[in-house]
Design a protein around this motif. Structure first.
Motif, PDB file in Angstrom:
ATOM      1  N   ILE A  20      -7.005   5.850   3.798  1.00 19.00           N
ATOM      2  CA  ILE A  20      -8.216   5.058   3.566  1.00 19.00           C
ATOM      3  C   ILE A  20      -9.361   5.460   4.501  1.00 19.00           C
ATOM      4  N   LYS A  77     -13.067  -8.634  -3.159  1.00 18.99           N
ATOM      5  CA  LYS A  77     -12.653  -7.276  -3.524  1.00 18.99           C
ATOM      6  C   LYS A  77     -13.868  -6.367  -3.532  1.00 18.99           C
ATOM      7  N   THR A 101      -7.468  -6.477  -0.125  1.00 21.84           N
ATOM      8  CA  THR A 101      -7.089  -5.078  -0.284  1.00 21.84           C
ATOM      9  C   THR A 101      -8.338  -4.205  -0.211  1.00 21.84           C
ATOM     10  N   SER A 127      -2.517  -4.977   4.029  1.00 22.81           N
ATOM     11  CA  SER A 127      -2.086  -3.583   4.149  1.00 22.81           C
ATOM     12  C   SER A 127      -3.296  -2.673   3.966  1.00 22.81           C
ATOM     13  N   LEU A 128      -3.099  -1.408   4.299  1.00 21.90           N
ATOM     14  CA  LEU A 128      -4.140  -0.395   4.145  1.00 21.90           C
ATOM     15  C   LEU A 128      -3.608   0.733   3.280  1.00 21.90           C
ATOM     16  N   PRO A 129      -4.415   1.241   2.330  1.00 21.14           N
ATOM     17  CA  PRO A 129      -3.962   2.367   1.510  1.00 21.14           C
ATOM     18  C   PRO A 129      -3.816   3.637   2.356  1.00 21.14           C
ATOM     19  N   GLN A 130      -2.925   4.498   1.919  1.00 28.26           N
ATOM     20  CA  GLN A 130      -2.755   5.789   2.585  1.00 28.26           C
ATOM     21  C   GLN A 130      -4.075   6.565   2.553  1.00 28.26           C
ATOM     22  N   PRO A 136      -9.726  -0.593  -2.021  1.00 29.80           N
ATOM     23  CA  PRO A 136      -9.393   0.424  -3.010  1.00 29.80           C
ATOM     24  C   PRO A 136      -9.396   1.818  -2.402  1.00 29.80           C
ATOM     25  N   VAL A 137      -8.530   2.657  -2.896  1.00 33.76           N
ATOM     26  CA  VAL A 137      -8.448   4.041  -2.433  1.00 33.76           C
ATOM     27  C   VAL A 137      -9.799   4.727  -2.654  1.00 33.76           C
ATOM     28  N   ASN A 173       7.611  -5.206   2.325  1.00 36.48           N
ATOM     29  CA  ASN A 173       6.280  -5.780   2.180  1.00 36.48           C
ATOM     30  C   ASN A 173       6.328  -7.304   2.287  1.00 36.48           C
ATOM     31  N   PRO A 233      -0.048   2.462   7.532  1.00 39.99           N
ATOM     32  CA  PRO A 233       0.486   3.667   6.887  1.00 39.99           C
ATOM     33  C   PRO A 233       0.634   4.808   7.897  1.00 39.99           C
TER      34      PRO A 233
END
Length: 324
Positions: free
Chosen positions: A126, A73, A97, A121-124, A99-100, A244, A147
């Motif tokens: 990123i 992380k 993951t 997955s990828l954060p919106q 973090p945003v 998901n 996303p």
């Protein structure tokens, strides 16, 4: 009266020097684990068994390599302040993951390597701040979806690697803003050619065959029996929803399940994840690595020296006061 003042100044100087030494222990020359080049401003922390990013990496660093460690992380502020960074390598870690905002301060970044991790997955947004990036490697992860608009801000992007993931479709318009794109890999993904979402990708590949490395290799399903660019509208007729999981469920099935009694709803098996293991990796056993041990020893020696010097200064003050 100058004696105590001098002693106090000595205490302050010694404290500052010790704290500076402790905080600067990123590079080998200072007792750290990374190799640093003062001239090129490059920091190489590859293959050190790291489970966390070393603290106090110089903010003027231009290239940072953290490849082939055991990072699972990242802190949201891991790269904050690194406005000079042009290359960031995180290949071959255990990241699941992101973090945003973790890349938001990397306004000069040109190359970002995230391959061979476990990203699902990828954060919106990123990558939204990486407006100068030309090279993005996401190969060899477990990405199940992308996303909406994830690449829209990357107008300078020239190379994009997406091969060897779990992608079944891409959002409509996913590549429309990549006017400078010259190379993209899409193969070794289980593209779902029964869903009409695939038609955007089909048309984009057909229009950009010169950019897609192995365009014919971007094929449908796990069996990879038919190329995406050969799919017809009749074959891609379903309106599909991608939850998901690693399986796409047509909306007709979801509607049927939603209208059934709870007791009648069957359990949907979730495929077991096939976690990749990399050469030389070991499961954490809570034992420190050799470089970490060296850092600990260096830290303890520095601490002992600090207390010795503090004690000497205190004794000097006491001795001076007795004479006075």
């Amino acid at each position: 009266m100058m004696g105590p003042v001098l002693a106090a100044c000595l205490l302050i100087i010694l404290s500052t020097a010790w704290i500076s030494q402790a905080n600067g222990a990123t590079c080998k020359k200072d007792g750290g684990v990374c190799t640093c080049n003062d001239q090129t401003k490059n920091v190489d922390c590859s293959s050190k068994g790291l489970t966390a990013i070393p603290s106090n990496i110089p903010v003027e660093t231009t290239e940072l390599r953290l490849n082939f460690n055991s990072l699972s992380k990242l802190s949201p502020t891991a790269f904050h302040g690194m406005k000079e960074l042009t290359y960031l390598g995180l290949e071959g870690n255990r990241l699941q993951t992101l973090p945003v905002g973790v890349f938001d301060h990397l306004v000069a970044l040109d190359k970002l390597v995230l391959s061979q991790n476990q990203l699902k997955s990828l954060p919106q947004g990123i990558f939204d701040k990486l407006t100068k990036i030309t090279y993005l490697d996401l190969e060899g992860n477990k990405l199940q979806s992308l996303p909406n608009g994830v690449f829209d801000k990357l107008t300078e992007l020239k190379t994009l690697y997406l091969r060897n993931n779990q992608l079944r479709s891409v959002p409509n318009g996913a590549f429309d803003y990549l006017s400078n794109l010259g190379t993209v890999t899409l193969d070794t993904n289980p593209w779902d050619c029964s869903c009409n979402d695939i038609l955007y990708l089909r048309d984009w590949i057909n229009d950009n065959k010169d950019k897609v490395t192995g365009a014919q290799d971007a094929a449908c399903g796990v069996q990879q029996s038919k190329a995406v660019l050969e799919i017809t509208e009749e074959e891609a007729a379903e309106d599909c929803v991608y939850p998901n999981t690693t399986t796409a469920i047509p909306t007709t099935i979801i509607t049927t399940l939603a209208s059934s009694n709870d007791d009648d709803i069957p359990e949907l098996p979730v495929p077991q994840e096939n976690f990749q293991k990399f050469l030389g990796y070991q499961e954490p056993d809570h034992l420190p690595t050799q470089p970490q041990c060296l850092m600990s020893i260096s830290g303890y020696l520095g601490l002992m020296m600090f207390f010795v010097l503090i004690s000497a200064a205190i004794l000097y003050v006491i001795h001076f006061l007795k004479k006075a």
